[in-house]
Design a protein around this motif. Sequence first.
Motif, short mmCIF file in Angstrom:
data_model
loop_
_atom_site.label_atom_id
_atom_site.label_comp_id
_atom_site.label_asym_id
_atom_site.label_seq_id
_atom_site.Cartn_x
_atom_site.Cartn_y
_atom_site.Cartn_z
N ASP A 116 1.03 -1.15 -0.04
CA ASP A 116 -0.14 0.20 0.04
C ASP A 116 0.98 1.23 0.23
OD1 ASP A 116 -2.38 -1.66 0.23
OD2 ASP A 116 -2.42 -1.43 2.04
N LEU A 155 1.03 5.14 1.15
CA LEU A 155 -0.39 6.30 2.02
C LEU A 155 0.22 6.92 2.54
CD1 LEU A 155 -2.17 3.46 3.91
CD2 LEU A 155 -3.00 4.61 1.88
N ASP A 156 -0.41 8.35 1.84
CA ASP A 156 0.56 9.42 2.93
C ASP A 156 0.25 9.46 4.05
OD1 ASP A 156 0.99 12.95 3.06
OD2 ASP A 156 -1.09 13.05 2.11
N ARG A 167 -1.96 11.86 6.79
CA ARG A 167 -3.68 11.58 6.63
C ARG A 167 -3.94 11.16 7.88
NH1 ARG A 167 -7.10 13.58 2.48
NH2 ARG A 167 -5.89 15.43 0.74
N CYS A 168 -2.55 10.26 8.46
CA CYS A 168 -3.03 9.80 9.55
C CYS A 168 -3.12 9.99 10.47
CB CYS A 168 -1.45 8.40 9.48
SG CYS A 168 -1.22 7.66 7.66
N TYR A 180 -6.96 6.33 8.73
CA TYR A 180 -6.48 6.98 7.38
C TYR A 180 -7.80 6.87 6.68
CZ TYR A 180 -4.26 8.07 2.93
OH TYR A 180 -3.22 8.17 2.07
N GLN A 181 -7.36 8.42 6.48
CA GLN A 181 -8.90 9.28 6.05
C GLN A 181 -8.28 9.79 4.28
OE1 GLN A 181 -8.98 13.22 7.04
NE2 GLN A 181 -11.62 12.06 7.70
N CYS A 182 -8.98 8.73 3.31
CA CYS A 182 -8.57 8.97 1.94
C CYS A 182 -9.03 11.20 1.75
CB CYS A 182 -9.69 8.42 0.89
SG CYS A 182 -9.48 6.54 0.80
N ASN A 183 -8.25 10.60 0.71
CA ASN A 183 -8.92 12.76 0.22
C ASN A 183 -9.86 12.97 -0.09
OD1 ASN A 183 -8.10 15.01 -0.98
ND2 ASN A 183 -7.88 14.75 -2.73
N LYS A 199 -12.37 12.72 1.89
CA LYS A 199 -13.71 12.72 3.05
C LYS A 199 -13.68 12.31 4.02
CE LYS A 199 -13.95 8.62 -0.78
NZ LYS A 199 -13.60 6.78 -0.90
N CYS A 236 -12.92 7.59 7.95
CA CYS A 236 -11.27 7.02 8.31
C CYS A 236 -11.71 5.48 8.71
CB CYS A 236 -10.52 7.91 9.60
SG CYS A 236 -11.04 7.43 10.63
N TYR A 237 -10.50 5.03 7.91
CA TYR A 237 -10.59 3.56 8.25
C TYR A 237 -9.29 2.48 8.85
CZ TYR A 237 -8.15 3.14 4.60
OH TYR A 237 -6.80 2.86 3.56
#
Length: 303
Positions: A30, A32-33, A36-37, A52-55, A57, A60-61
């Motif tokens: 994966d 990931l940025d 965004r954590c 993690y939060q997607c751009n 959105k 988070c998950y």
Amino acid sequence: MKILMLCREPRLYSCQRLKSEAEKRGHSMDILDPNRCLLKLSSNRPHFDVYYQCNGKENCYLLPKYDAVLPRFGTASTQMGCVVLRHFVAGGAISLNDDQAFLRARDKWQSLQLLQQAGVLVPQSILAGSEFSAKSAVAKMKTPTILKTLNGSQGIGVMLAEKPQSAVSILETLKEAKVVTLLQDFIREAKNTDIRCFVIGDKVVATMLRHGQNGEFRANFHRGGSAEKITLTIDEQQIAINAAKALGLDVAGVDLIRSNQGLLVLEVNASAGLEMIEKTSGVNIALEMIVCLEQKYQLLNNK
């Protein structure tokens, strides 16, 4: 292995090459940025959770447990990137490189101090305190003079002052803006060239000679530089290896320059780009990095 790469730009050549080589060897990756954590420490259990939060959105998950982490974040993400990296390592992951080595390499002055301490030769360099006169500082250097901000990359933040007055003016401006800057000798005899070595573990896997474009003193790929494949002597390779070890790096791009005093180390990069040096040298550096990660993982699990 389940591998995480920490990088803000998954589409970069280096990211895609590493992901491709990892997947060819049966691993998943994966990208990931780190910005965004969200990191979580629980009071009742020794878990190091990361969300993690997607751009774009709000939701988070929870990220899964990773076996290994590859830090590839840029200078603007150094602080958060190293915090996230440390969190995953505390949770049991291995990494190339660790957060402390990354931080040492990202601070140009601290890295020069550590190199000097380890007996690795560097250009004459000075760092003046905020209350030290810029004119007095420049007077301690030869001209032309190189000025470098402590956290620049890809040649950004590196300036050449042909005259002392120019160096004083630049240094005063940067001091007013509270940008910490070091001064360094300009190695005229190098003729706008330097050497990039890619060190993995205890060996130099690829080397290239970089040329500045049309009189540009910076030979970086991102500044329009060109390159050719070269071979260093065993002793010269050892200088690059010693530089990486001095900062505690598993993987490093070591920049060298030929001077009248011998081969000097300009700086050590903790997340050097792969594109120019892979294409110039013909070496599959991405594969070498994944193999090194595998070996480190196996060593840890065989203890």
